[in-house]
Design a protein around this motif. Structure first.
Motif, short mmCIF file in Angstrom:
data_model
loop_
_atom_site.label_atom_id
_atom_site.label_comp_id
_atom_site.label_asym_id
_atom_site.label_seq_id
_atom_site.Cartn_x
_atom_site.Cartn_y
_atom_site.Cartn_z
N PHE A 144 0.82 -1.21 0.00
CA PHE A 144 0.00 0.00 0.00
C PHE A 144 0.86 1.26 0.00
CE2 PHE A 144 -3.79 -2.37 0.36
CZ PHE A 144 -4.84 -1.50 0.13
N ASP A 145 2.04 1.21 0.64
CA ASP A 145 2.91 2.38 0.65
C ASP A 145 3.29 2.79 -0.77
OD1 ASP A 145 3.00 2.92 3.33
OD2 ASP A 145 4.85 1.82 3.72
N THR A 146 3.53 1.82 -1.63
CA THR A 146 3.89 2.13 -3.02
C THR A 146 2.66 2.25 -3.91
OG1 THR A 146 6.06 1.08 -2.87
CG2 THR A 146 5.11 1.30 -5.06
N ASN A 147 1.85 1.21 -3.94
CA ASN A 147 0.76 1.14 -4.92
C ASN A 147 -0.35 2.16 -4.67
OD1 ASN A 147 2.30 -1.04 -5.62
ND2 ASN A 147 0.64 -2.52 -5.58
N TYR A 148 -0.66 2.41 -3.41
CA TYR A 148 -1.75 3.35 -3.13
C TYR A 148 -1.23 4.69 -2.60
CZ TYR A 148 -5.90 5.58 -1.34
OH TYR A 148 -6.89 6.51 -1.09
N TYR A 149 -0.63 4.68 -1.41
CA TYR A 149 -0.19 5.96 -0.82
C TYR A 149 0.84 6.65 -1.70
CZ TYR A 149 -2.58 4.29 3.36
OH TYR A 149 -3.53 3.83 4.23
N GLY A 150 1.74 5.87 -2.29
CA GLY A 150 2.74 6.46 -3.18
C GLY A 150 2.09 7.15 -4.36
N THR A 151 1.13 6.47 -4.99
CA THR A 151 0.42 7.05 -6.12
C THR A 151 -0.35 8.30 -5.73
OG1 THR A 151 0.21 4.93 -7.27
CG2 THR A 151 -1.41 6.62 -7.82
N VAL A 152 -1.04 8.23 -4.61
CA VAL A 152 -1.83 9.38 -4.14
C VAL A 152 -0.94 10.58 -3.87
CG1 VAL A 152 -3.21 10.23 -2.21
CG2 VAL A 152 -3.73 8.00 -3.21
N GLU A 153 0.17 10.35 -3.16
CA GLU A 153 1.01 11.48 -2.77
C GLU A 153 1.85 12.02 -3.92
OE1 GLU A 153 0.45 13.08 -0.14
OE2 GLU A 153 -0.95 11.58 0.61
N VAL A 154 2.25 11.17 -4.86
CA VAL A 154 2.91 11.67 -6.07
C VAL A 154 1.95 12.57 -6.83
CG1 VAL A 154 3.71 11.00 -8.38
CG2 VAL A 154 4.63 9.86 -6.37
N ALA A 207 -5.16 -15.70 -3.70
CA ALA A 207 -3.70 -15.61 -3.56
C ALA A 207 -3.13 -14.31 -4.11
CB ALA A 207 -2.99 -16.81 -4.19
N ARG A 208 -4.00 -13.41 -4.55
CA ARG A 208 -3.57 -12.08 -5.00
C ARG A 208 -4.32 -10.99 -4.26
NH1 ARG A 208 -2.31 -16.65 -8.01
NH2 ARG A 208 -0.37 -16.21 -9.11
N GLY A 209 -4.80 -11.31 -3.08
CA GLY A 209 -5.67 -10.40 -2.35
C GLY A 209 -5.01 -9.09 -1.93
N LEU A 210 -3.76 -9.14 -1.50
CA LEU A 210 -3.09 -7.93 -1.04
C LEU A 210 -2.88 -6.95 -2.19
CD1 LEU A 210 -0.34 -9.39 1.36
CD2 LEU A 210 -2.79 -8.99 1.78
N TYR A 211 -2.38 -7.47 -3.29
CA TYR A 211 -2.17 -6.63 -4.48
C TYR A 211 -3.51 -6.12 -5.01
CZ TYR A 211 -0.82 -5.41 -9.27
OH TYR A 211 -0.62 -4.76 -10.47
N SER A 212 -4.51 -6.99 -5.08
CA SER A 212 -5.83 -6.59 -5.56
C SER A 212 -6.41 -5.46 -4.72
CB SER A 212 -6.79 -7.78 -5.56
OG SER A 212 -6.39 -8.76 -6.48
N ALA A 213 -6.25 -5.58 -3.40
CA ALA A 213 -6.80 -4.55 -2.51
C ALA A 213 -6.20 -3.19 -2.81
CB ALA A 213 -6.53 -4.93 -1.06
N SER A 214 -4.89 -3.15 -3.07
CA SER A 214 -4.24 -1.86 -3.37
C SER A 214 -4.76 -1.29 -4.67
CB SER A 214 -2.72 -2.03 -3.42
OG SER A 214 -2.30 -2.75 -4.56
N LYS A 215 -5.05 -2.14 -5.65
CA LYS A 215 -5.54 -1.66 -6.93
C LYS A 215 -7.03 -1.30 -6.87
CE LYS A 215 -1.67 -1.85 -9.14
NZ LYS A 215 -1.02 -0.60 -9.60
N PHE A 216 -7.81 -2.00 -6.04
CA PHE A 216 -9.19 -1.59 -5.81
C PHE A 216 -9.22 -0.19 -5.19
CE2 PHE A 216 -10.74 -5.75 -6.82
CZ PHE A 216 -12.11 -5.63 -6.99
N ALA A 217 -8.29 0.06 -4.28
CA ALA A 217 -8.21 1.38 -3.65
C ALA A 217 -7.91 2.45 -4.69
CB ALA A 217 -7.13 1.38 -2.57
N ILE A 218 -7.02 2.15 -5.63
CA ILE A 218 -6.72 3.10 -6.71
C ILE A 218 -7.95 3.37 -7.56
CG2 ILE A 218 -5.49 3.31 -8.91
CD1 ILE A 218 -3.82 4.10 -6.55
N ALA A 219 -8.72 2.32 -7.86
CA ALA A 219 -9.92 2.48 -8.67
C ALA A 219 -10.92 3.41 -7.99
CB ALA A 219 -10.56 1.12 -8.95
N GLY A 220 -11.15 3.20 -6.69
CA GLY A 220 -12.11 4.03 -5.97
C GLY A 220 -11.65 5.47 -5.85
N TRP A 221 -10.37 5.65 -5.53
CA TRP A 221 -9.82 7.00 -5.41
C TRP A 221 -9.87 7.72 -6.75
CZ3 TRP A 221 -4.81 8.41 -7.42
CH2 TRP A 221 -4.40 9.70 -7.08
N SER A 222 -9.57 7.02 -7.83
CA SER A 222 -9.58 7.63 -9.17
C SER A 222 -10.97 8.11 -9.54
CB SER A 222 -9.07 6.63 -10.22
OG SER A 222 -7.72 6.28 -9.98
N GLU A 223 -11.99 7.31 -9.22
CA GLU A 223 -13.36 7.70 -9.52
C GLU A 223 -13.75 8.98 -8.78
OE1 GLU A 223 -15.70 4.31 -8.55
OE2 GLU A 223 -15.05 3.14 -10.31
#
Length: 212
Positions: free
Chosen positions: A48-58, A88-104
């Motif tokens: 989440f530090d990279t995939n979500y928070y990193g994307t948001v803060e960049v 078996a991809r739940g952690l990665y998926s969760a970070s990308k679901f967060a990106i989808a919601g934030w983007s919307e």
């Protein structure tokens, strides 16, 4: 992306090199595979530090440059797994679901600034992503070398930018997965559960015997 000082260096470099910014592509990402109960809490935080928070803060750091740009657009490279999670991809998926919601949400908010938001959902892509995962515990690994080339993803992204799209999902299988998940999510659930029952049939049988 996860370090504030490094984010500011990117902003300063863009201002010095280009004088501004028209398109910001958030493409950095890390992942891990494995079932939730077998993964480490720090792995989820790192993702989440990279995939979500990193994307948001960049994005936050670059917004002043973007708002002064010509037809500015934020491009968030997400994943098919950001629209339909898989075992078996739940952690990665969760970070990308967060990106989808934030983007919307910011897509509407940034209309007043004239900044567009495009989400790109690639499927498997021929990169070293799988080699650099934080954990690899999935019993059935995905072969990224069988996926799209990075060039094909870039071409599709440029085409979506030119067309002014809000979101694009790549590959036929990816589009089919997202479509079926939208109109018949129970069907995807059925196949996912069936896959797990097959992989862990001995463990499931042993547990049933213990309970009995």
């Amino acid at each position: 992306m996860a370090v504030e000082a490094d984010r500011q260096k990117m902003v300063d470099a863009a201002r010095a090199r280009f004088g501004g910014l028209d398109v910001l592509v958030n493409n950095a990402g890390i992942g891990a595979t494995g079932h939730f109960m077998d993964t480490k809490p720090e792995t989820l935080r790192a993702i989440f530090d990279t995939n979500y928070y990193g994307t948001v803060e960049v994005t936050r750091a670059f917004l002043p440059l973007l708002k002064a740009g010509s037809e500015p657009t934020i491009v968030n490279i997400s994943s098919v797994l950001g629209r339909r999670a898989w075992p078996a991809r739940g952690l990665y998926s969760a970070s990308k679901f967060a990106i989808a919601g934030w983007s919307e949400a910011i897509r509407a908010e940034l209309q007043r600034e004239g900044v567009a938001v495009l989400v790109v959902n690639p499927g498997l892509t021929q990169t070293n992503f799988s080699k650099n995962m934080l954990e690899q515990r999935a019993m059935l690994p995905l072969d990224h070398l069988r996926g799209m080339t990075p060039g094909a993803v870039a071409d599709a992204t440029l085409a979506a930018l030119a067309a002014g799209k809000n979101e694009v999902t790549l590959t036929t299988r990816g589009k089919l997965l997202v479509l079926v998940s939208r109109i018949a999510p129970w069907l995807i659930d059925h196949f996912a559960k069936k896959k797990i029952r097959k992989l862990f049939k001995d463990e499931i049988a042993a547990r049933k015997q213990t309970v009995a």
